[in-house]
Design an enzyme around this catalytic site. Sequence first.
Site, short mmCIF file in Angstrom:
data_model
loop_
_atom_site.label_atom_id
_atom_site.label_comp_id
_atom_site.label_asym_id
_atom_site.label_seq_id
_atom_site.Cartn_x
_atom_site.Cartn_y
_atom_site.Cartn_z
N PHE A 108 21.02 101.22 127.71
CA PHE A 108 20.10 101.82 128.67
C PHE A 108 19.09 102.66 127.92
O PHE A 108 19.37 103.16 126.83
CB PHE A 108 20.86 102.71 129.65
CG PHE A 108 21.37 101.96 130.83
CD1 PHE A 108 20.72 102.03 132.05
CD2 PHE A 108 22.49 101.16 130.73
CE1 PHE A 108 21.17 101.33 133.14
CE2 PHE A 108 22.96 100.45 131.82
CZ PHE A 108 22.29 100.53 133.03
N PRO B 109 28.06 109.62 116.31
CA PRO B 109 27.85 108.19 116.05
C PRO B 109 27.10 107.57 117.22
O PRO B 109 27.26 108.00 118.37
CB PRO B 109 29.27 107.63 115.97
CG PRO B 109 30.12 108.60 116.73
CD PRO B 109 29.47 109.95 116.56
N ASP B 110 26.29 106.55 116.94
CA ASP B 110 25.61 105.82 118.01
C ASP B 110 26.49 104.63 118.38
O ASP B 110 26.63 103.68 117.61
CB ASP B 110 24.22 105.37 117.54
CG ASP B 110 23.40 104.83 118.70
OD1 ASP B 110 23.95 104.03 119.49
OD2 ASP B 110 22.23 105.22 118.83
N ILE B 111 27.10 104.71 119.54
CA ILE B 111 28.09 103.70 119.94
C ILE B 111 27.42 102.35 120.17
O ILE B 111 27.88 101.31 119.69
CB ILE B 111 28.85 104.17 121.20
CG1 ILE B 111 29.58 105.48 120.85
CG2 ILE B 111 29.81 103.11 121.70
CD1 ILE B 111 30.09 106.24 122.06
N ASN C 172 25.54 116.82 129.23
CA ASN C 172 24.26 116.47 129.87
C ASN C 172 24.52 116.12 131.33
O ASN C 172 25.66 116.16 131.80
CB ASN C 172 23.60 115.33 129.11
CG ASN C 172 24.49 114.11 129.09
OD1 ASN C 172 24.82 113.56 130.12
ND2 ASN C 172 24.93 113.72 127.89
N LYS D 217 13.53 100.96 121.20
CA LYS D 217 14.98 101.19 121.17
C LYS D 217 15.74 99.88 120.96
O LYS D 217 16.73 99.82 120.23
CB LYS D 217 15.40 101.85 122.48
CG LYS D 217 16.68 102.61 122.38
CD LYS D 217 16.81 103.64 123.49
CE LYS D 217 15.92 104.85 123.26
NZ LYS D 217 16.03 105.86 124.29
N ASP E 99 23.83 113.45 121.65
CA ASP E 99 23.35 113.06 120.32
C ASP E 99 23.98 113.93 119.22
O ASP E 99 24.14 113.48 118.10
CB ASP E 99 21.83 113.18 120.26
CG ASP E 99 21.17 112.16 121.18
OD1 ASP E 99 21.62 111.00 121.17
OD2 ASP E 99 20.24 112.54 121.93
N LYS F 266 18.22 99.73 117.77
CA LYS F 266 19.67 99.67 117.96
C LYS F 266 20.22 98.29 117.64
O LYS F 266 21.41 98.14 117.38
CB LYS F 266 20.03 100.02 119.41
CG LYS F 266 19.40 101.32 119.88
CD LYS F 266 20.43 102.36 120.13
CE LYS F 266 19.77 103.60 120.69
NZ LYS F 266 20.72 104.71 120.83
N LYS G 289 38.06 131.07 121.17
CA LYS G 289 36.78 131.33 121.83
C LYS G 289 35.90 132.16 120.91
O LYS G 289 36.33 133.21 120.40
CB LYS G 289 37.03 132.07 123.15
CG LYS G 289 35.77 132.24 123.94
CD LYS G 289 36.05 132.93 125.27
CE LYS G 289 34.73 133.26 125.94
NZ LYS G 289 34.89 134.15 127.07
O1 C5P Z 1 18.95 106.76 121.79
P1 C5P Z 1 19.26 106.92 123.23
O2 C5P Z 1 20.36 107.92 123.49
O3 C5P Z 1 18.09 107.14 124.10
O4 C5P Z 1 19.81 105.48 123.64
C1 C5P Z 1 20.39 105.24 124.87
C2 C5P Z 1 21.36 104.08 124.78
O5 C5P Z 1 22.17 104.21 123.63
C3 C5P Z 1 22.31 104.08 125.95
O6 C5P Z 1 22.68 102.74 126.20
C4 C5P Z 1 23.49 104.88 125.45
O7 C5P Z 1 24.68 104.54 126.10
C5 C5P Z 1 23.52 104.47 123.99
N1 C5P Z 1 24.02 105.51 123.09
C6 C5P Z 1 25.24 105.38 122.48
N2 C5P Z 1 25.67 106.32 121.59
C7 C5P Z 1 24.91 107.38 121.28
C8 C5P Z 1 23.63 107.53 121.87
C9 C5P Z 1 23.22 106.58 122.77
O8 C5P Z 1 25.96 104.41 122.78
N3 C5P Z 1 25.35 108.28 120.42
#
Ligand code: C5P
Length: 402
Positions: free
Chosen positions: A324, A304-306, A209, A338, A277, A342, A287
């Site tokens: 953020f 994973p959502d960190i 991105n 959010k 995501d 989260k 390749k």
């Molecule tokens: O859900 P979204 O991506 O909009 O959320 C943004 C926040 O979540 C940011 O702080 C980003 O660093 C964190 N994030 C994360 N891991 C992910 C997706 C988002 O830490 N896989």
Amino acid sequence: MAPSARILLIVSGGIAAYKSLELIRRGRDRGLSFRVILTPGGAEFVTPLSFASISGEKVYQELFSLTDESEMGHIRLSREADLVVVAPASADLLAKMAHGLADDLASTALLATDKPVLVAPAMNVMMWANPATQANIATLRARGIHVVGPGSGDLACGEEGSGRLSEPNDILDAIETLLGRERVLSGLKALVTSGPTHEPIDPVRYIANRSSGKQGHAIAAALAKLGADTLLVSGPTGEADPAGVAVRHVETAAQMLAACEAALPVDVAVCAAAVADWRPAQAGNQKLKKNGMTAQSLELTANPDILATLAQSKKARPRLVIGFAAETEQVIKHAEEKLKKKGCDWILANDVSAGTGTFGGDANTIHLISANGVEDWPTSSKQDVALRLARRIADHLRGAHA
Ligand code: C5P
């Protein structure tokens, strides 16, 4: 508390001169001592006696006063300070400084000093916008003079716009930064994620991105500047590693998470990375060939959502977890959702819709969302946003906003 630092405060003319009394009062609480030079214009607004009472020191006004010169010449006055601060700085005094004039005590001391100088301009909006003033400010900046403000809002003259003297606390923050003594986070550990992640499709292609890493890197630098033991976990960016920060370079979300978990426990975690995501379920070892693929053949799996993982960690949740929310519409509403989803403590929401220039740009407009509501921050550089956040974190962890 850090040892007392000596400020030579030059107060020039303007209605904002009264705010300098508060600057001194609050500055003394922060361990600063002040000697004041009051210009004739400044003395029209606030009396020397007020400054003498609040600073606990003699106030200096005349260049050719025999007693002043025998007790304390203008050279000594400016040399005995650690920092010279001009607040408020009038258009006239800025012009004198830019041109090296020295026809009164304030301008002479400014020309004679060998110390850093910070100016806090305050004037009517048109005077500030005038190309002459802007050229003078540009000249002063180019010569290494530090500038704080001006802010914008209602001005004493009844007009509105840019020209307001910065608030005393903001001037004091700038003073402490210049004195290099703002180590309010020392003894605390901070973790910051920054940049995009790259999720490999095969050895040559990846999903990514537009994140530049500018804001996350600036936050890590600001936390370290305030004394935090800071680890930056960075995806691939063009940003240099910030000074004084430990950096782990990673590519994928999985690596970023592993590096973050390995860093725990920490006092504060700031997740500024734009983590992808999704990632390809299986990255090819070779390749991938175009002819073997269809539009549907790239199978994705969720990353994973960190942020959520850190915020919901049972073992070692940081005391403060900050995320953020980059939104293109309904910024506050989506950010509030959010925050809940989260489980973090604060969300810094920013509008990244087309035309705002936030992505890859140097400025940012932040709304800080917490259980206490919404704080709107003025648009400022990503460095200023970072410093403001770092100070806010310090206040919180040290109890001021707990
Ligand atoms: O859900 P979204 O991506 O909009 O959320 C943004 C926040 O979540 C940011 O702080 C980003 O660093 C964190 N994030 C994360 N891991 C992910 C997706 C988002 O830490 N896989």
